[in-house]
Structure formats: structure tokens, C-alpha cells
Motif scaffolding. Structure first.
Motif, PDB file in Angstrom:
ATOM      1  N   UNK A  29       0.899  -1.174   0.039  1.00 39.92           N
ATOM      2  CA  UNK A  29       0.077  -0.033  -0.033  1.00 39.92           C
ATOM      3  C   UNK A  29       1.010   1.408   0.101  1.00 39.92           C
ATOM      4  N   UNK A  30       0.799   2.110  -0.991  1.00 34.09           N
ATOM      5  CA  UNK A  30       1.584   3.424  -1.079  1.00 34.09           C
ATOM      6  C   UNK A  30       0.771   4.527  -0.554  1.00 34.09           C
ATOM      7  N   UNK A  31       1.181   5.145   0.215  1.00 30.45           N
ATOM      8  CA  UNK A  31       0.347   6.463   0.556  1.00 30.45           C
ATOM      9  C   UNK A  31       1.404   7.674   0.632  1.00 30.45           C
ATOM     10  N   UNK A  32       0.790   8.579   0.023  1.00 30.22           N
ATOM     11  CA  UNK A  32       1.807   9.841  -0.326  1.00 30.22           C
ATOM     12  C   UNK A  32       2.211  10.425   1.053  1.00 30.22           C
ATOM     13  N   UNK A  33       1.186  10.624   2.017  1.00 31.42           N
ATOM     14  CA  UNK A  33       1.363  11.293   3.191  1.00 31.42           C
ATOM     15  C   UNK A  33       2.111  10.532   4.195  1.00 31.42           C
ATOM     16  N   UNK A  34       2.384  11.252   5.389  1.00 31.78           N
ATOM     17  CA  UNK A  34       3.421  10.341   6.335  1.00 31.78           C
ATOM     18  C   UNK A  34       2.457   9.509   7.320  1.00 31.78           C
ATOM     19  N   UNK A 122      -2.219  -9.498   7.825  1.00 29.59           N
ATOM     20  CA  UNK A 122      -1.993 -10.289   6.533  1.00 29.59           C
ATOM     21  C   UNK A 122      -0.992  -9.909   6.075  1.00 29.59           C
ATOM     22  N   UNK A 123       0.002  -9.204   6.507  1.00 33.62           N
ATOM     23  CA  UNK A 123       1.347  -8.987   5.948  1.00 33.62           C
ATOM     24  C   UNK A 123       1.202  -8.090   4.883  1.00 33.62           C
ATOM     25  N   UNK A 124       0.477  -6.882   4.890  1.00 33.89           N
ATOM     26  CA  UNK A 124       0.411  -6.160   3.679  1.00 33.89           C
ATOM     27  C   UNK A 124       1.793  -5.136   4.096  1.00 33.89           C
ATOM     28  N   UNK A 125       2.469  -4.682   3.161  1.00 32.30           N
ATOM     29  CA  UNK A 125       3.567  -3.946   3.256  1.00 32.30           C
ATOM     30  C   UNK A 125       2.856  -2.508   3.088  1.00 32.30           C
ATOM     31  N   UNK A 126       3.381  -1.684   4.011  1.00 38.44           N
ATOM     32  CA  UNK A 126       2.648  -0.236   4.007  1.00 38.44           C
ATOM     33  C   UNK A 126       4.264   0.715   3.793  1.00 38.44           C
ATOM     34  N   UNK A 127       3.740   1.570   2.895  1.00 39.61           N
ATOM     35  CA  UNK A 127       4.789   2.569   2.411  1.00 39.61           C
ATOM     36  C   UNK A 127       4.336   4.017   2.511  1.00 39.61           C
ATOM     37  N   UNK A 128       4.517   4.694   3.540  1.00 40.98           N
ATOM     38  CA  UNK A 128       4.110   5.901   3.645  1.00 40.98           C
ATOM     39  C   UNK A 128       5.069   6.762   2.960  1.00 40.98           C
ATOM     40  N   UNK A 129       4.716   8.306   2.934  1.00 43.87           N
ATOM     41  CA  UNK A 129       5.428   9.155   2.104  1.00 43.87           C
ATOM     42  C   UNK A 129       5.913   8.693   0.689  1.00 43.87           C
ATOM     43  N   UNK A 130       4.992   7.926   0.078  1.00 47.61           N
ATOM     44  CA  UNK A 130       5.375   7.160  -1.357  1.00 47.61           C
ATOM     45  C   UNK A 130       4.152   7.922  -2.129  1.00 47.61           C
ATOM     46  N   UNK A 131       4.526   8.679  -2.933  1.00 45.88           N
ATOM     47  CA  UNK A 131       3.767   9.551  -3.880  1.00 45.88           C
ATOM     48  C   UNK A 131       3.601   8.885  -5.402  1.00 45.88           C
ATOM     49  N   UNK A 161      -7.606   7.005  -4.445  1.00 42.47           N
ATOM     50  CA  UNK A 161      -6.836   7.972  -3.852  1.00 42.47           C
ATOM     51  C   UNK A 161      -7.708   9.157  -3.710  1.00 42.47           C
ATOM     52  N   UNK A 162      -9.104   8.767  -3.624  1.00 41.51           N
ATOM     53  CA  UNK A 162     -10.131   9.774  -2.830  1.00 41.51           C
ATOM     54  C   UNK A 162     -10.392  10.819  -3.886  1.00 41.51           C
ATOM     55  N   UNK A 163     -11.065  12.009  -3.354  1.00 44.13           N
ATOM     56  CA  UNK A 163     -11.598  13.005  -4.383  1.00 44.13           C
ATOM     57  C   UNK A 163     -10.618  14.103  -4.320  1.00 44.13           C
ATOM     58  N   UNK A 164     -11.216  15.277  -4.099  1.00 45.18           N
ATOM     59  CA  UNK A 164     -10.367  16.551  -4.176  1.00 45.18           C
ATOM     60  C   UNK A 164     -10.801  17.278  -3.151  1.00 45.18           C
ATOM     61  N   UNK A 165     -11.387  16.907  -2.056  1.00 41.41           N
ATOM     62  CA  UNK A 165     -11.677  17.973  -1.085  1.00 41.41           C
ATOM     63  C   UNK A 165     -10.796  17.785   0.036  1.00 41.41           C
ATOM     64  N   UNK A 166     -10.670  18.684   1.000  1.00 46.62           N
ATOM     65  CA  UNK A 166      -9.656  18.629   2.080  1.00 46.62           C
ATOM     66  C   UNK A 166      -8.380  18.113   1.625  1.00 46.62           C
ATOM     67  N   UNK A 167      -7.540  18.905   0.661  1.00 42.57           N
ATOM     68  CA  UNK A 167      -6.479  18.542  -0.018  1.00 42.57           C
ATOM     69  C   UNK A 167      -5.468  18.373   1.214  1.00 42.57           C
ATOM     70  N   UNK A 168      -5.256  18.792   2.471  1.00 39.22           N
ATOM     71  CA  UNK A 168      -4.356  18.619   3.380  1.00 39.22           C
ATOM     72  C   UNK A 168      -4.431  17.209   3.874  1.00 39.22           C
ATOM     73  N   UNK A 169      -5.517  16.571   3.697  1.00 35.75           N
ATOM     74  CA  UNK A 169      -5.426  15.228   3.896  1.00 35.75           C
ATOM     75  C   UNK A 169      -5.061  14.148   2.992  1.00 35.75           C
ATOM     76  N   UNK A 170      -4.433  14.685   1.794  1.00 38.46           N
ATOM     77  CA  UNK A 170      -3.854  13.932   0.797  1.00 38.46           C
ATOM     78  C   UNK A 170      -4.677  13.862  -0.390  1.00 38.46           C
ATOM     79  N   UNK A 171      -5.960  14.009  -0.399  1.00 41.77           N
ATOM     80  CA  UNK A 171      -6.829  13.727  -1.751  1.00 41.77           C
ATOM     81  C   UNK A 171      -6.607  15.255  -2.356  1.00 41.77           C
ATOM     82  N   UNK A 172      -5.857  15.206  -3.274  1.00 41.25           N
ATOM     83  CA  UNK A 172      -5.855  16.112  -4.190  1.00 41.25           C
ATOM     84  C   UNK A 172      -6.114  16.048  -5.764  1.00 41.25           C
TER      85      UNK A 172
END
Ligand SMILES: Cc1cc2nc3c(=O)[nH]c(=O)nc-3n(C[C@H](O)[C@H](O)[C@H](O)COP(=O)(O)OP(=O)(O)OC[C@H]3O[C@@H](n4cnc5c(N)ncnc54)[C@H](O)[C@@H]3O)c2cc1C
Length: 408
Positions: A29-34, A122-131, A161-172
Motif C-alpha cells: 500500500x503506497x500512501x503519499x502522506x506520512x 495479513x502482511x500488507x507492506x505499507x509505504x507512507x511518504x510514497x507519492x 486516491x479519494x476525491x478533491x476535498x480537504x487536500x491537506x489530508x492527501x486527497x488532491x
């Protein structure tokens, strides 16, 4: 080489990751926020309205045209299954008014913890700060993604990646760019649960004043376009609050044709005639008081002088001196205080984004792209939105679960 690359660590992405992991798939799972689930954490002011107890048919109807598309997802992982899932991770839920379901802890963090544990187990690999910047394809099939840290390879990819609201949460809105770069059409996006700025400015002095048990009706060209009973709120720019937010999608759609007048009925359970009689009674009982004090029986205290100004009546006028025509004007305003919605607040302030990935290009039985092999979608990035009440998180959880259940 992963079986499944998930782009976005919101509720849809986390649920998909956990479900695919539980099926023995190798998932990243790649998440761009921290941090995962930033928007989840602010849901319902941090209390997190996770779902709604609506019966299956009402649940589907709540999403309007998107409901039909969500049928399989909701059947596969419905509101009951979501509550059982949360319970299995120690998150008891409680039901509040209108079927709204919250964690008993009243803390969104407990829901996030459950999802994190699910993925961890379930052994999901999580990578935050991954844009994720780009999808890579080979012969019309996904082969991986390019991120700010380099390439990641996988046989299946989920855009969550969600929608476009509250961009500070990463949904841009990145998902729209990623999807359109491989040929997917995007239905234009607009705010679906949003407040409005009004032409009138008198509510500035009423900022933060709640309105309880009111009936709000919106019109365009003299025709009713929406109506709701419940609570609303005056803000420094106009109106907000639950009833307004619930009607907002319709109002936003109509605003493209011009301003939308609304009327607020503060005493919807009384006719104008009944209200006039009650007012006459009040006048008899409180003849020596200023009329503005007499009105607190009907409307919020702060609104009384404003409403009287709109009626062209001096707020300190003695109640006993109010004439019959003046009384009629007061009743008229209490039964239908007029405001004019001029524009919606910016999409950045919306609770949910309407529009998104076109549904006829996605297989509703699997959440798989009909255009690109191995590409999946889930959550708010799709052209689906629901009203307030837990419907948007349920849509994210259900579509995420179905995607995680479907990859081969
Ligand atoms: C203030 C507020 C309150 C709300 N309250 C409720 C509520 O109580 N109940 C309810 O049902 N709904 C509520 N909602 C709506 C709900 O939060 C969303 O519908 C839901 O979070 C959508 O989930 P998602 O997983 O699709 O997307 P999101 O939660 O938006 O998650 C998307 C994730 O993808 C990540 N991402 C984006 N682009 C990239 C990229 N290029 N690379 C890597 N990662 C990326 C983002 O950082 C983000 O973490 C609320 C929304 C707001 C704004």
C-alpha cells in the motif's frame, strides 16, 4: 513483484489491502502522506460516522445513480458485515439518530487502528511518504507504478486516491490524472456536501447560530428543487448545517443555472393561521415587552432583531403596539425567511466530491477497469457520492473490500 499495488491509504485502500492480504496475496500500500487515513481521522469531527443502519434497498437508493453500480459491493460487504468486522478488531459500534453508526469509543482513531491491524495481520507492506506519480503499462496491462522513490512492480493496481476535498489530508485528485493518463474518462467533479454563500449579508451577526427543527426548501424558477427538515446553521458567509449539507448536491447542480433562493420555515408544524393565533396570544401576555423579546418563543434570540428589521419593524417597539399588518409580516418571515444561495463554498471545503471515474468503464462486479487489464478502482475517486450519515465511508469500505476480493 507484488500481486496488488494499492495507491492511497484511505478507508477504501486499507480495506482492499487487508482483504487481498487475507486471501494470501502479496500486497503493498503506497500512501503519499506520512500517515494513513488522515481524512478518516477527521470524519464527523473525529467521531467517525462509519456507516448507516439503512436496509439494503434504502442503502442502495441513498447513492442515487451510483447505487446500482454499488449493488454487488454492498451485497458483498454491507453495513452489518462492516460492523462485525470492526467488532472482530475490538471496535464496538453504537447507533445514533437516523441510523448513524459510530464507534462506541467515539474515536475515529479506533477505526483506523482496526484497519491497520487487519493489514498488519495479513502482511500488507505499507509505504507512507510514497507519492505515486505514474502508472506503467505493458500491452494494455498494468505492470507497476512510478513513485517519488522509484518504481514498484505489480500485476494488479488499485486507484483509491479519494476525491478533491480537504487536500491537506492527501486527497488532491491525483487518481483522476492517473486514470485519464491510461484512457479512462472522468465525469467532471464538484462538491457534493457543501455549504453556501448567500446574497444577503445580514447573517454575519448571527455567525454560529444554530436553527433547530426547521424546514428548508430550495427553489429555482419558482419550482421546488429540494427540501429538508432538521438543523441548520448561520455562518459568516451564509448557511450550513445538516439540512443544508444534505440538500447541497441538488443546489450545487442548480446553481449553474442561476441563484437558488431558499426559505426557512422556523415553525413547520404550524400553519400561518395557527402561528398568527399563537402570536396574538403572546402579544396579549407580554404586551409591555419589546417585540424582539417576544419572538424568542419562535426563533433564535439573535435572529429576532434581524427578522424585525426585514419586516420593517423597530425591534424595541412595544409588543402591544404591533399592528395586524405588522403581525402578518412577522408570521410570513417566520414561516419562510428568504435567503439566496449565490455560490457554494470551494470544493476544498466539501465533505465529499461528486463526479470522478466514469462508472460505465468499471466492472461493478469486481471494481476492475474495463479498459486496462489489472487496474481497479475503489472509494471516492469513483463517480459515486452519498448523503451524510455514514454512506460515503460505507461506499469506500464496500468497494475497497470487493476490489481486494476480486484480484486474481
Ligand atoms: C471533514 C470530513 C468529514 C467526513 N465525515 C464523514 C463521516 O462521518 N462519514 C462518512 O461516511 N464520510 C465522511 N466523510 C467522507 C469520507 O471521509 C470519504 O468519503 C472517504 O474518506 C473516502 O475514502 P477513500 O479511501 O476513497 O479516500 P480518502 O479517504 O480521501 O483517501 C485517499 C488517500 O489516497 C492518498 N493519495 C492520494 N493521491 C495519492 C498518490 N498519488 N499516491 C499515494 N497516495 C495518494 C491520500 O493521501 C489519502 O490518504 C467526511 C469527509 C470530510 C472531509
Amino acid at each position: 513483484m507484488y500481486d496488488f499495488i494499492i495507491i492511497g491509504g484511505g478507508p477504501a485502500g486499507m480495506m482492499a489491502a487487508g482483504r487481498a492480504g487475507a486471501r494470501g496475496k502479496k500486497v503493498v500500500l503506497l500512501e503519499k502522506k506520512d500517515q494513513l487515513g488522515k481524512k478518516l481521522l477527521i470524519c464527523a469531527s473525529g467521531r467517525c460516522n462509519v456507516t448507516n443502519t439503512a436496509a439494503p434497498d434504502s442503502l442502495i437508493k441513498a447513492y442515487g445513480k451510483g447505487g446500482h453500480f454499488l449493488r454487488t459491493a454492498l451485497q458483498t460487504f454491507d453495513n452489518e458485515k462492516l460492523r462485525l468486522f470492526l467488532l472482530s478488531y475490538g471496535v464496538e459500534t453504537v447507533i445514533e439518530n437516523k441510523g448513524r453508526v459510530f464507534p462506541k469509543s467515539q474515536r475515529a482513531a479506533s477505526v483506523l487502528k482496526a484497519l491497520e491491524t487487519y493489514m498488519h495481520n495479513h502482511k500488507v507492506k505499507i509505504q507512507t511518504n510514497s507519492h505515486v506519480l505514474q502508472l506503467t503499462l505493458e500491452n494494455n496491462r498494468v505492470s507497476g507504478v512510478e513513485t517519488n522513490h522509484g518504481s514498484v512492480f505489480g500485476r494488479n493496481i488499485l486507484i483509491a486516491t479519494g476525491g478533491r476535498s480537504y487536500p491537506a489530508t492527501g486527497s488532491t485528485g491525483d487518481g483522476y490524472t492517473l486514470a485519464s493518463s491510461v484512457g479512462h474518462a472522468i465525469c467532471s467533479t464538484y462538491p457534493a456536501i457543501i455549504a453556501f454563500e448567500t446574497e444577503e449579508t445580514w447573517m454575519k451577526s448571527l455567525q454560529g447560530t444554530p436553527m433547530k427543527n426547521v424546514n428548508i426548501t430550495a427553489y429555482q424558477s419558482g419550482k421546488k428543487i429540494a427540501g429538508q427538515f432538521g438543523e441548520a446553521l448561520f455562518t459568516h458567509y451564509g448557511v450550513s448545517g445538516p439540512t443544508i449539507l444534505d440538500m447541497s448536491k441538488r443546489i450545487v447542480e442548480c446553481l449553474s443555472n442561476g441563484h437558488v433562493p431558499i426559505r426557512i420555515d422556523f415553525k413547520p408544524h404550524h400553519t400561518s393561521e395557527e402561528l398568527d393565533k399563537i402570536l396574538v396570544n403572546q402579544i396579549k401576555r407580554h404586551g409591555n415587552k419589546a417585540i424582539k423579546s417576544c419572538l424568542v418563543f419562535f426563533i433564535p434570540e439573535k435572529l429576532a432583531p434581524v427578522l424585525l428589521n426585514l419586516c420593517d419593524i423597530e425591534p424595541h417597539k412595544k409588543t402591544s403596539q404591533i399592528t395586524a399588518p405588522e403581525r402578518k409580516r412577522i408570521v410570513k418571515q417566520i414561516k419562510g425567511l428568504p435567503l439566496t444561495c449565490m455560490r457554494h463554498r470551494p470544493i476544498e471545503e466539501a465533505i465529499v466530491t461528486a463526479g470522478g471515474i466514469r462508472l460505465d468503464e468499471v466492472d461493478a462486479k469486481t471494481m476492475k477497469s474495463k479498459l486496462i487489464e489489472g487496474l481497479y478502482f475503489a472509494g471516492e475517486v469513483l463517480d459515486i457520492d452519498g448523503p451524510t450519515g455514514g454512506f460515503n465511508l460505507q461506499a469506500a469500505f464496500s468497494s475497497g473490500y470487493l476490489a481486494g476480493d476480486s484480484i486474481d
